[in-house]
Scaffold this motif. Structure first.
Motif, PDB file in Angstrom:
ATOM      1  N   ALA A  67      -2.791   0.786   9.808  1.00 44.00           N
ATOM      2  CA  ALA A  67      -3.701   1.610   9.009  1.00 44.00           C
ATOM      3  C   ALA A  67      -3.070   2.985   8.834  1.00 44.00           C
ATOM      4  O   ALA A  67      -2.668   3.612   9.816  1.00 44.00           O
ATOM      5  CB  ALA A  67      -5.058   1.735   9.696  1.00 44.00           C
ATOM      6  N   THR A  68      -2.960   3.408   7.579  1.00 44.28           N
ATOM      7  CA  THR A  68      -2.456   4.761   7.320  1.00 44.28           C
ATOM      8  C   THR A  68      -3.435   5.472   6.390  1.00 44.28           C
ATOM      9  O   THR A  68      -4.024   4.856   5.506  1.00 44.28           O
ATOM     10  CB  THR A  68      -1.057   4.768   6.653  1.00 44.28           C
ATOM     11  OG1 THR A  68      -1.134   3.994   5.458  1.00 44.28           O
ATOM     12  CG2 THR A  68       0.013   4.205   7.549  1.00 44.28           C
ATOM     13  N   VAL A  69      -3.595   6.753   6.629  1.00 38.58           N
ATOM     14  CA  VAL A  69      -4.420   7.598   5.763  1.00 38.58           C
ATOM     15  C   VAL A  69      -3.608   8.851   5.479  1.00 38.58           C
ATOM     16  O   VAL A  69      -3.179   9.543   6.416  1.00 38.58           O
ATOM     17  CB  VAL A  69      -5.763   7.970   6.434  1.00 38.58           C
ATOM     18  CG1 VAL A  69      -6.548   8.938   5.546  1.00 38.58           C
ATOM     19  CG2 VAL A  69      -6.593   6.731   6.711  1.00 38.58           C
ATOM     20  N   LEU A  76      -7.083  -1.140   0.230  1.00 39.43           N
ATOM     21  CA  LEU A  76      -6.287  -0.046  -0.334  1.00 39.43           C
ATOM     22  C   LEU A  76      -7.214   0.864  -1.114  1.00 39.43           C
ATOM     23  O   LEU A  76      -8.051   0.389  -1.880  1.00 39.43           O
ATOM     24  CB  LEU A  76      -5.207  -0.589  -1.283  1.00 39.43           C
ATOM     25  CG  LEU A  76      -4.157  -1.524  -0.682  1.00 39.43           C
ATOM     26  CD1 LEU A  76      -3.178  -1.992  -1.750  1.00 39.43           C
ATOM     27  CD2 LEU A  76      -3.415  -0.834   0.452  1.00 39.43           C
ATOM     28  N   VAL A  77      -7.091   2.154  -0.905  1.00 40.77           N
ATOM     29  CA  VAL A  77      -7.887   3.121  -1.669  1.00 40.77           C
ATOM     30  C   VAL A  77      -6.910   4.146  -2.252  1.00 40.77           C
ATOM     31  O   VAL A  77      -6.087   4.715  -1.530  1.00 40.77           O
ATOM     32  CB  VAL A  77      -8.927   3.840  -0.777  1.00 40.77           C
ATOM     33  CG1 VAL A  77      -9.744   4.829  -1.596  1.00 40.77           C
ATOM     34  CG2 VAL A  77      -9.837   2.838  -0.084  1.00 40.77           C
ATOM     35  N   SER A  78      -7.005   4.361  -3.556  1.00 43.29           N
ATOM     36  CA  SER A  78      -6.087   5.299  -4.215  1.00 43.29           C
ATOM     37  C   SER A  78      -6.582   6.726  -4.087  1.00 43.29           C
ATOM     38  O   SER A  78      -7.790   6.966  -3.917  1.00 43.29           O
ATOM     39  CB  SER A  78      -5.989   4.994  -5.706  1.00 43.29           C
ATOM     40  OG  SER A  78      -5.671   3.669  -5.890  1.00 43.29           O
ATOM     41  N   GLY A 104       0.789  -1.226   0.000  1.00 46.17           N
ATOM     42  CA  GLY A 104       0.000   0.000   0.000  1.00 46.17           C
ATOM     43  C   GLY A 104       0.821   1.276   0.000  1.00 46.17           C
ATOM     44  O   GLY A 104       0.311   2.341   0.347  1.00 46.17           O
ATOM     45  N   HIS A 105       2.076   1.203  -0.420  1.00 49.23           N
ATOM     46  CA  HIS A 105       2.956   2.381  -0.333  1.00 49.23           C
ATOM     47  C   HIS A 105       2.431   3.561  -1.150  1.00 49.23           C
ATOM     48  O   HIS A 105       2.667   4.705  -0.807  1.00 49.23           O
ATOM     49  CB  HIS A 105       4.383   2.014  -0.793  1.00 49.23           C
ATOM     50  CG  HIS A 105       4.471   1.739  -2.262  1.00 49.23           C
ATOM     51  ND1 HIS A 105       5.037   2.608  -3.144  1.00 49.23           N
ATOM     52  CD2 HIS A 105       4.014   0.702  -3.003  1.00 49.23           C
ATOM     53  CE1 HIS A 105       4.929   2.105  -4.365  1.00 49.23           C
ATOM     54  NE2 HIS A 105       4.321   0.955  -4.300  1.00 49.23           N
ATOM     55  N   ASP A 106       1.678   3.266  -2.246  1.00 49.67           N
ATOM     56  CA  ASP A 106       1.196   4.369  -3.080  1.00 49.67           C
ATOM     57  C   ASP A 106      -0.305   4.625  -2.901  1.00 49.67           C
ATOM     58  O   ASP A 106      -0.918   5.351  -3.680  1.00 49.67           O
ATOM     59  CB  ASP A 106       1.536   4.125  -4.561  1.00 49.67           C
ATOM     60  CG  ASP A 106       1.006   2.778  -5.039  1.00 49.67           C
ATOM     61  OD1 ASP A 106       0.486   2.018  -4.195  1.00 49.67           O
ATOM     62  OD2 ASP A 106       1.101   2.498  -6.242  1.00 49.67           O
TER      63      ASP A 106
END
Ligand SMILES: Nc1ncnc2c1ncn2[C@@H]1O[C@H](COP(=O)(O)OP(=O)(O)OP(=O)(O)O)[C@@H](O)[C@H]1O
Length: 373
Positions: free
Chosen positions: A97-99, A62-64, A32-34
């Motif tokens: 979890a990152t946002v 994952l959400v772009s 999910g780095h991008d």
């Protein structure tokens, strides 16, 4: 021809090979780095009256940046739990979890407050949770800007008026929430959520209390925000009309993402006509687990144990031939090609991707499979 794992030649592995593998793994970009939103094996356990409830059981998502997507799932599947975590209102028990680069597990109280004011905006189903009843629409929209600080009153008013114009709410500027229709209230809630130009807008059943026509207008407001401001939007919904309107719908089952429907416009080569085509994908989690749709497995009597076969371009899944009711085929027989059980012969669920149709593998089942709209 099938390639069973045991067919692979097992050459001895040297220390140099192992070091090279470890180095390659280190250099691989992180999961999910991008992505703008990355949930990695997210777990949330609640304890109530000595009973533990696992609301999230290793959820990956994952959400772009710039996506407008919907989350669906049965009652109790974990949607609200996930939304509360993404909103910074709750903390997961385990996982990551990152946002927008913020780590939701390690933020302290101060960082959490800044996160809620500047990085995410939310719209809830209940208007009372979105708007202050004694403030006008304009005051409701300027309040988050005021709490954040840094902008003069005239600049705040101008920014709020721009948002109201974008969402066709100019006529509501000086009204209080009780003087608005249900749709206007929810559109005002969207304007409030967008006040500090968040990276992500989260909405939990935003059309739940509205009739279908009004719900359409509210959804149009989300689309406008997404297209004009580039805001990434995640909407939890039971409303099939909303789910059908977005390009990507992710289904949550038992605290995990279980399937996704992706929609895209395709042009029919023969007629030249454009149609929206929807395809359902099952999710393979990071541990390699796959949730097969319950109606697929039950229709073939699959339970507990299934037979797998690796082919050059797909994996076949068959009912256990040794299970009760499947005694006509001996154990270990496996699915032979040409025996009427091979994918592509029309007997397997979904029938697998067809060859020679000009689409790449992974395109999934073709029209007529019940997923094409
Ligand atoms: N604070 C809590 N304490 C104990 N259990 C909880 C708590 N919050 C949620 N749960 C449980 O966690 C599970 C997931 O709940 P959640 O509210 O996330 O589901 P949901 O998919 O949003 O459901 P709905 O569509 O009905 O809102 C349920 O079994 C619920 O009872």
């Amino acid at each position: 021809m099938s390639t069973r794992p045991e067919d692979a030649t097992s050459a001895p592995v040297s220390l140099a090979d192992l070091e090279a593998r470890a180095a390659a793994r280190r250099e691989r970009p992180a999961y999910g780095h991008d992505a703008l939103i990355a949930c990695d094996r997210l777990v949330r356990v609640f304890s109530a009256d000595g009973v533990e409830v696992q609301a999230l059981q290793g959820l990956d998502l994952l959400v772009s940046e710039g996506e407008l997507m919907a989350l669906v799932g049965a009652s109790g599947s974990g949607k609200s739990t996930l939304m509360n975590i993404l909103a910074g209102l709750d903390v997961p028990t385990a996982g990551a979890a990152t946002v927008a680069g913020r780590d939701l597990l390690t933020m302290d109280a101060r960082a959490r407050l800044t996160y809620r004011r500047e990085v995410v905006g939310f719209v809830w189903q209940q208007t009372a949770r979105n708007l202050l009843p004694y403030l006008t629409v304009l005051q409701n929209v300027t309040l988050p800007m005021q709490l954040r600080g840094g902008r003069r009153r005239a600049a705040r008013t101008k920014a709020a008026e721009r948002l109201l114009a974008m969402l066709s709410l100019d006529h509501c500027r000086d009204r209080r929430p009780h003087q608005l229709s249900g749709g206007e209230q929810q559109r005002t809630a969207i304007a409030v959520a967008l006040a500090n130009t968040p990276s992500v807008l989260l909405a939990d059943e935003p059309t739940g209390e509205l009739d279908s026509h009004t719900a359409e207008q509210v959804f149009a407001a989300f689309r406008t925000a997404n297209e004009e401001l580039g805001t990434t939007i995640v909407i939890v919904t039971h409303d099939q009309a909303v789910a059908d309107e977005v390009r990507r719908t992710v289904a949550i089952r038992d605290g995990r993402t279980s399937s996704e429907v992706l929609r895209r416009t395709e042009r029919d080569a023969a007629t030249g006509r454009e149609a929206l085509v929807a395809r359902e994908y099952a999710m393979l989690d990071r541990a390699g687990r796959l949730q097969l749709p319950a109606d697929y497995t039950s229709s073939l009597g699959m339970a507990h144990r299934v037979l797998l076969e690796l082919e050059s371009d797909h994996i076949g899944v068959w009912p256990d031939p040794t299970a009760d009711g499947n005694t006509d085929r001996g154990a270990g027989d496996g699915p032979k090609s040409g025996d009427g059980t091979t994918p592509g012969d029309g007997t397997t669920p979904g029938d697998g991707p067809k060859s020679g149709d000009g689409t790449t593998p992974g395109d999934g089942p073709k029209s007529g499979d019940g997923t094409t709209t």
